[in-house]
Write an enzyme that holds these catalytic residues in place. Structure first.
Site, short mmCIF file in Angstrom:
data_model
loop_
_atom_site.label_atom_id
_atom_site.label_comp_id
_atom_site.label_asym_id
_atom_site.label_seq_id
_atom_site.Cartn_x
_atom_site.Cartn_y
_atom_site.Cartn_z
N SER A 145 0.84 -1.20 0.00
CA SER A 145 0.00 0.00 0.00
C SER A 145 0.87 1.25 0.00
O SER A 145 2.01 1.21 0.50
CB SER A 145 -0.90 0.01 1.24
OG SER A 145 -1.58 1.25 1.37
N TYR A 158 -1.64 0.00 10.50
CA TYR A 158 -1.65 -0.47 9.12
C TYR A 158 -0.46 0.12 8.35
O TYR A 158 0.23 -0.59 7.62
CB TYR A 158 -2.97 -0.05 8.46
CG TYR A 158 -3.13 -0.50 7.03
CD1 TYR A 158 -3.49 -1.81 6.73
CD2 TYR A 158 -2.95 0.39 5.97
CE1 TYR A 158 -3.65 -2.23 5.42
CE2 TYR A 158 -3.11 -0.01 4.66
CZ TYR A 158 -3.46 -1.32 4.38
OH TYR A 158 -3.61 -1.73 3.08
#
Length: 255
Positions: A145, A158
């Site tokens: 990501s 995250y």
């Protein structure tokens, strides 16, 4: 008729991006192991759609945070097809917490998210490496990501987990060559159920519209956009390893 007889494992492939990756690989003639944890009905639908392309599929329920499940998943593919040519570490987990809300994250949140996003890909890689080496042209693709490259994301836990995954991608690439290439895709926002459920309908639509207006390509990624990038790493890119490919419509240029 399967044109290649090659085999790919895609973790977290019942829905969304993982399902799109499984479909893309099926279209290229890969037999595909479709992994899920809870979404059995969706996994069966994905397997049916991939099988309709003329390739074999195998459903496997397993949690990548558990090493025994990772080893069993690799063994299941080998038992059925006798080989593994590609591994896509797509399974992911998060907790949606605004970054300024430090008290809304605790150590357990970090442990839970790292277990799937960082430790899981390591365990799956370790389980598959012997067979990927035997294939002579093994491919590993991490679904990371821009959270791990630019610090934006659903939560700081995250962000940290994807940053760790990006660093591990480079370390594994250095370690596993020349038989195996290891690369990562770093998406921005993808239009999936996962984000809609995490943000809620109202915030999801607000973020989607805002992102479309901000990014240079005026487009939010679809699962198929990520699948296309994965496919390039698996079917091409013979001299590319240790790379982090940002696929976000140019969001990182304006953030």
């Amino acid at each position: 008729m399967n044109a290649t007889n090659k085999v790919a494992i895609v973790t977290g492939s019942a829905t969304g991006t993982g399902a799109a990756i499984a479909m893309a690989l099926g279209k290229k003639g890969y037999n595909v192991l479709i992994n899920y944890t809870k979404s059995k009905n969706e996994a069966e639908e994905t397997a049916k759609a991939v099988s309709a392309l003329g390739v074999d599929t195998l459903l496997f329920q397993g949690d990548v945070s558990k090493d025994e499940d990772c080893r069993a998943m690799a063994q299941a593919a080998v038992d059925k097809w006798g080989r593994i040519d590609a591994l896509v570490n797509n399974a992911g987990r998060t907790k949606f917490v605004p970054h300024q809300n430090l008290d809304d994250l605790d150590a357990q949140d970090f442990h839970d998210i790292y277990a799937v996003n960082t430790i899981g890909p390591f365990q799956m890689t370790r389980a598959c490496v012997p067979y990927l080496k035997e294939s002579g042209k093994g491919r590993i693709v991490m679904i990371s990501s821009v959270a791990g490259t630019h610090g934006h994301g659903s939560s700081l836990a995250y962000v940290a987990s994807k940053g760790g995954l990006n660093s591990m991608t480079k370390g594994l690439a250095r370690t596993l060559g020349p038989e195996i290439t290891v690369n990562a895709i770093c998406p921005g926002m993808i239009e999936t159920r996962w984000l809609r459920e995490g943000w809620g309908d109202e915030n999801y639509e607000k973020n989607r519209v805002a992102m479309t207006k901000r990014v240079p390509l005026a487009k939010v990624s679809q699962p198929e956009d990520i699948a296309d990038a994965v496919l390039w790493f698996i079917t091409g890119g013979d001299l590319v390893t240790g790379e982090l490919l940002i696929v976000d419509g140019g969001m990182h240029l304006v953030s």
